[in-house]
Design a protein around this motif. Structure first.
Motif, mmCIF file in Angstrom:
data_model
loop_
_atom_site.group_PDB
_atom_site.id
_atom_site.type_symbol
_atom_site.label_atom_id
_atom_site.label_comp_id
_atom_site.label_asym_id
_atom_site.label_seq_id
_atom_site.Cartn_x
_atom_site.Cartn_y
_atom_site.Cartn_z
ATOM 1 N N TYR A 260 58.395 40.782 38.526
ATOM 2 C CA TYR A 260 57.012 40.889 37.421
ATOM 3 C C TYR A 260 56.518 39.482 37.418
ATOM 4 C CZ TYR A 260 59.059 38.838 33.312
ATOM 5 O OH TYR A 260 59.627 37.904 32.426
ATOM 6 N N MET A 261 57.245 38.433 37.322
ATOM 7 C CA MET A 261 56.794 37.317 37.053
ATOM 8 C C MET A 261 55.840 36.659 38.405
ATOM 9 S SD MET A 261 56.728 35.912 34.365
ATOM 10 C CE MET A 261 56.451 34.372 34.570
ATOM 11 N N GLN A 262 56.231 36.997 39.301
ATOM 12 C CA GLN A 262 55.800 36.668 40.722
ATOM 13 C C GLN A 262 54.228 37.103 40.620
ATOM 14 O OE1 GLN A 262 57.777 37.933 44.153
ATOM 15 N NE2 GLN A 262 59.826 37.384 43.252
ATOM 16 N N ALA A 263 53.981 38.276 39.886
ATOM 17 C CA ALA A 263 52.645 38.542 40.107
ATOM 18 C C ALA A 263 51.831 37.738 38.940
ATOM 19 C CB ALA A 263 52.570 39.926 39.600
ATOM 20 N N LYS A 264 52.172 37.108 38.066
ATOM 21 C CA LYS A 264 51.534 36.401 37.158
ATOM 22 C C LYS A 264 51.563 35.003 37.589
ATOM 23 C CE LYS A 264 53.836 38.617 32.974
ATOM 24 N NZ LYS A 264 52.394 39.288 32.519
ATOM 25 N N ILE A 265 52.347 34.550 38.378
ATOM 26 C CA ILE A 265 52.124 33.202 39.060
ATOM 27 C C ILE A 265 51.188 33.364 40.227
ATOM 28 C CG2 ILE A 265 53.003 31.535 40.522
ATOM 29 C CD1 ILE A 265 54.392 31.220 37.950
ATOM 30 N N LEU A 266 50.908 34.547 40.945
ATOM 31 C CA LEU A 266 50.051 34.644 41.733
ATOM 32 C C LEU A 266 48.650 34.474 41.334
ATOM 33 C CD1 LEU A 266 49.411 35.380 44.812
ATOM 34 C CD2 LEU A 266 49.291 38.074 44.016
ATOM 35 N N ILE A 274 45.622 30.039 32.662
ATOM 36 C CA ILE A 274 46.788 30.883 32.274
ATOM 37 C C ILE A 274 46.289 31.438 30.922
ATOM 38 C CG2 ILE A 274 48.584 29.500 33.385
ATOM 39 C CD1 ILE A 274 48.103 28.807 29.770
ATOM 40 N N THR A 275 47.252 32.295 30.230
ATOM 41 C CA THR A 275 46.876 32.889 28.850
ATOM 42 C C THR A 275 48.309 32.995 28.192
ATOM 43 O OG1 THR A 275 45.179 34.411 29.773
ATOM 44 C CG2 THR A 275 46.255 34.824 27.903
ATOM 45 N N ARG A 276 48.245 32.287 27.122
ATOM 46 C CA ARG A 276 49.605 32.279 26.381
ATOM 47 C C ARG A 276 50.039 33.679 25.807
ATOM 48 N NH1 ARG A 276 48.962 27.080 22.178
ATOM 49 N NH2 ARG A 276 48.834 25.466 23.718
ATOM 50 N N ILE A 277 51.154 33.966 25.742
ATOM 51 C CA ILE A 277 51.613 35.207 24.961
ATOM 52 C C ILE A 277 51.244 35.182 23.625
ATOM 53 C CG2 ILE A 277 53.586 36.467 24.372
ATOM 54 C CD1 ILE A 277 55.246 35.163 26.657
ATOM 55 N N ASP A 309 52.303 38.432 49.375
ATOM 56 C CA ASP A 309 51.104 37.635 48.909
ATOM 57 C C ASP A 309 51.281 36.253 48.316
ATOM 58 O OD1 ASP A 309 51.915 38.956 46.775
ATOM 59 O OD2 ASP A 309 50.144 40.070 46.199
ATOM 60 N N LEU A 310 52.326 36.236 47.354
ATOM 61 C CA LEU A 310 52.539 35.045 46.807
ATOM 62 C C LEU A 310 53.331 34.177 47.677
ATOM 63 C CD1 LEU A 310 53.210 33.198 44.231
ATOM 64 C CD2 LEU A 310 55.209 34.389 43.909
ATOM 65 N N TYR A 311 54.073 34.558 48.586
ATOM 66 C CA TYR A 311 54.499 33.681 49.628
ATOM 67 C C TYR A 311 53.619 32.912 50.507
ATOM 68 C CZ TYR A 311 56.858 32.325 54.098
ATOM 69 O OH TYR A 311 57.355 31.682 55.144
ATOM 70 N N TYR A 312 52.386 33.633 50.938
ATOM 71 C CA TYR A 312 51.517 32.774 51.675
ATOM 72 C C TYR A 312 50.833 32.104 50.683
ATOM 73 C CZ TYR A 312 52.526 35.812 55.533
ATOM 74 O OH TYR A 312 53.261 36.612 56.694
ATOM 75 N N ARG A 313 50.536 32.138 49.433
ATOM 76 C CA ARG A 313 49.933 31.346 48.381
ATOM 77 C C ARG A 313 50.633 30.123 48.254
ATOM 78 N NH1 ARG A 313 44.496 32.076 46.764
ATOM 79 N NH2 ARG A 313 43.934 33.987 46.680
ATOM 80 N N LEU A 314 51.924 30.274 48.267
ATOM 81 C CA LEU A 314 52.814 28.972 47.886
ATOM 82 C C LEU A 314 53.181 28.203 49.299
ATOM 83 C CD1 LEU A 314 55.433 30.672 45.517
ATOM 84 C CD2 LEU A 314 53.792 29.210 45.156
ATOM 85 N N ASN A 315 53.291 28.978 50.363
ATOM 86 C CA ASN A 315 53.650 28.109 51.700
ATOM 87 C C ASN A 315 52.303 27.785 52.508
ATOM 88 O OD1 ASN A 315 55.308 27.291 53.678
ATOM 89 N ND2 ASN A 315 55.370 29.201 54.679
ATOM 90 N N VAL A 316 51.408 27.124 51.850
ATOM 91 C CA VAL A 316 50.280 26.595 52.445
ATOM 92 C C VAL A 316 50.620 25.434 53.129
ATOM 93 C CG1 VAL A 316 47.770 25.980 52.051
ATOM 94 C CG2 VAL A 316 48.767 27.376 50.739
ATOM 95 N N LEU A 317 51.289 24.558 52.585
ATOM 96 C CA LEU A 317 52.022 23.593 53.415
ATOM 97 C C LEU A 317 53.285 23.408 53.029
ATOM 98 C CD1 LEU A 317 49.485 20.638 52.195
ATOM 99 C CD2 LEU A 317 49.457 21.835 54.220
ATOM 100 N N ASN A 318 54.240 23.324 54.444
ATOM 101 C CA ASN A 318 55.593 23.339 54.512
ATOM 102 C C ASN A 318 56.474 21.989 54.591
ATOM 103 O OD1 ASN A 318 58.283 24.059 56.249
ATOM 104 N ND2 ASN A 318 58.098 25.365 54.196
ATOM 105 N N LEU A 319 57.433 21.850 54.091
ATOM 106 C CA LEU A 319 58.306 20.542 54.376
ATOM 107 C C LEU A 319 59.691 21.289 54.236
ATOM 108 C CD1 LEU A 319 58.330 17.732 54.327
ATOM 109 C CD2 LEU A 319 58.787 17.451 51.677
ATOM 110 N N GLN A 320 60.189 21.119 55.542
ATOM 111 C CA GLN A 320 61.592 21.385 55.695
ATOM 112 C C GLN A 320 62.485 20.102 55.642
ATOM 113 O OE1 GLN A 320 62.937 24.650 56.673
ATOM 114 N NE2 GLN A 320 64.906 23.376 56.520
ATOM 115 N N ILE A 321 63.506 20.072 54.629
ATOM 116 C CA ILE A 321 64.295 19.029 54.669
ATOM 117 C C ILE A 321 65.614 19.373 55.334
ATOM 118 C CG2 ILE A 321 65.575 17.412 52.889
ATOM 119 C CD1 ILE A 321 62.579 17.895 52.360
ATOM 120 N N PRO A 322 65.988 18.345 56.122
ATOM 121 C CA PRO A 322 67.131 18.780 57.162
ATOM 122 C C PRO A 322 68.399 18.677 56.307
ATOM 123 C CG PRO A 322 66.347 16.325 57.397
ATOM 124 C CD PRO A 322 65.501 17.039 56.705
#
Length: 460
Positions: A260-266, A274-277, A309-322
């Motif tokens: 449910y929080m993922q939708a709010k982050i999106l 943002i809107t405070r509670i 949909d959130l995944y694609y919004r967060l993963n615009v740039l990717n950094l893979q740490i070995p």
């Protein structure tokens, strides 16, 4: 359009809009003739409305500068003026133009009837502004990114590639997803991205979304108004996104965020607010989001546990740490750096023997850099001399190496027996065949060691 300012429709509008408001307002035509004045202004001047309508403004108030504003076609904003009745006020004189830029008339308004009152308000505003700037500086200081690229140890090819990527993406105002196994140093890279960016002087706020109870996560991220829920502070609370405004927020362990929080982050990403509670007023924000996970988000999407949909919004740039096992060449410098830190912090001066370093280089490090630091910390305490030898290292390192060396063996039980025998033999060599000492090294009871020596037919 020019006629509209003095039309019956306009005057009727003025009566309906301004007659009963407590702010003093008047309208002049383009020649400076009074076409409307409300009761608040009439009371202020102590002149009846009917005695002013149709007159040039200077006939009503000889000291008025309104004609100057109309002639110059220039607004006179927040000016101090003394009226004929010796009353003093802060006024606006604003020319009004049509769509072609032709003068139609002017709007007059008394902003403050008491100049001292306005000065006091301005003084308070100035003090509040100074305090706000101090608070912002303090927030930025308390929420700053400590680590830069130069603090991240590693000259191996995979690490050089990571560092080059950080420099490329730092100043792009796009969200970044950092992936990699647990313990590889994802937050260090998040801080480095922030410090390489033009947001470096602004706050860096880090939050582990899996470490906060689900019922508190929303208030932690977005804040709340006083009395919004049971246990809420009376004065309310500012959220992490507001604290990070202008800077960067790091959402660690994003894969474990409640659905449910993922939708709010999106929504925050899409609306940039943002809107405070407990409030319905949106707060605009300018925040770069860096998120991180050691889990496979695509698998979580397939399991319906993470929003695509959130995944694609967060993963615009990717950094893979070995992982550390893929850059074993960095281990000597990492180990040296950790030992120097232990010396500074605990006064333990330690060096690694050649044999101990060889074991560290061959171990697979499932816990990565974090595990290496813990291993060296324990070994520094266990070591009886300044040199850390292989006997000061934990047994699980040897189990890993022995299992690797026996991968050609058939049957789990046979491999286990061989590993157990080799460990006991190694402990006996380290202890010069002192069984009590060997049991201590192996962290097992002496009677268990005696039995295993007999069962495995180990020669002493």
């Amino acid at each position: 359009m020019e006629k509209f300012i003095g039309s019956k429709e306009f005057i009727s509008f003025c009566h309906s809009a301004f007659d009963n408001i407590p702010i003093a307002i008047d309208f002049l035509d383009k020649d400076g003739r009074m076409i409307y004045i409300n009761k608040a202004f009439s009371d202020f001047l102590k002149i009846p409305i009917e005695d002013m309508i149709g007159k040039i403004v200077t006939e009503i108030n000889p000291t008025s500068k309104f004609l100057w504003a109309l002639n110059k076609k220039k607004a006179d904003i927040a000016v101090r003026h003394v009226f004929p009745n010796d009353r003093e006020a802060i006024c606006h004189r604003i020319p009004i133009f049509d769509n072609q830029g032709n003068l139609m008339g002017g709007l007059g308004m008394i902003l403050f009837e008491k100049v001292n009152e306005m000065k006091e308000i301005l003084k308070k505003c100035e003090i509040l502004d100074k305090k706000l700037k101090l608070y912002k500086k303090e927030i930025a200081r308390l929420n700053r990114a400590k680590y830069t690229l130069s603090d991240i140890i590693g000259d191996s090819k995979p690490m050089k590639l990571c560092k080059r990527t950080v420099k490329k993406i730092a100043n792009l105002n796009l969200n970044v997803l950092i992936t990699g196994e647990s313990g590889v140093g994802k937050e260090l890279f998040a801080q480095a991205i922030h410090n390489e960016s033009d947001r470096a002087h602004m706050p860096f706020v880090s939050i582990n979304t899996s470490a906060i109870p689900e019922n508190l996560l929303e208030s932690e991220l977005f804040g709340y108004e006083g009395g919004s829920f049971t246990g809420a502070k009376a004065e309310g609370n500012i959220g992490k996104f507001e604290i990070a405004n202008g800077g960067t927020i790091f959402l660690d362990e994003i894969a474990d965020m409640p659905y449910y929080m993922q939708a709010k982050i999106l929504r925050v990403i899409q609306e940039r607010e943002i809107t405070r509670i407990g409030d319905n007023k949106p707060i605009p924000i300018d925040v770069k989001i860096i998120s991180a996970t050691h889990k496979n988000l695509e698998n979580k999407i397939a399991e319906k546990k993470f929003r695509e949909d959130l995944y694609y919004r967060l993963n615009v740039l990717n950094l893979q740490i070995p992982p550390l096992r893929e850059r074993a060449g960095d281990i000597p410098k990492l180990a040296e750096d950790f030992l120097i830190a232990f010396h500074k912090e605990y006064g333990l001066y330690r060096k690694l023997s050649k044999d101990a370093m060889e074991i560290l280089m061959k171990y697979s490090w499932p816990g990565n850099v974090r595990e290496l630091r813990n291993v060296l910390g324990k070994a520094s305490v266990n070591a009886e001399d300044t040199i850390i030898t292989d006997k000061d290292l934990p047994a699980n390192l040897f189990i890993d190496l022995i299992v690797k060396g026996n991968q050609g063996e058939s049957g789990f039980y046979n491999i286990l027996k061989k590993v157990e025998k080799e460990l006991i033999e190694k402990a006996l060599v380290q202890s010069n065949n002192n069984k009590a000492e060997a049991a201590r090294i192996l962290e097992i009871p002496r009677m268990t060691l005696y039995r295993k020596i007999e069962d495995l037919k180990i020669n002493i």
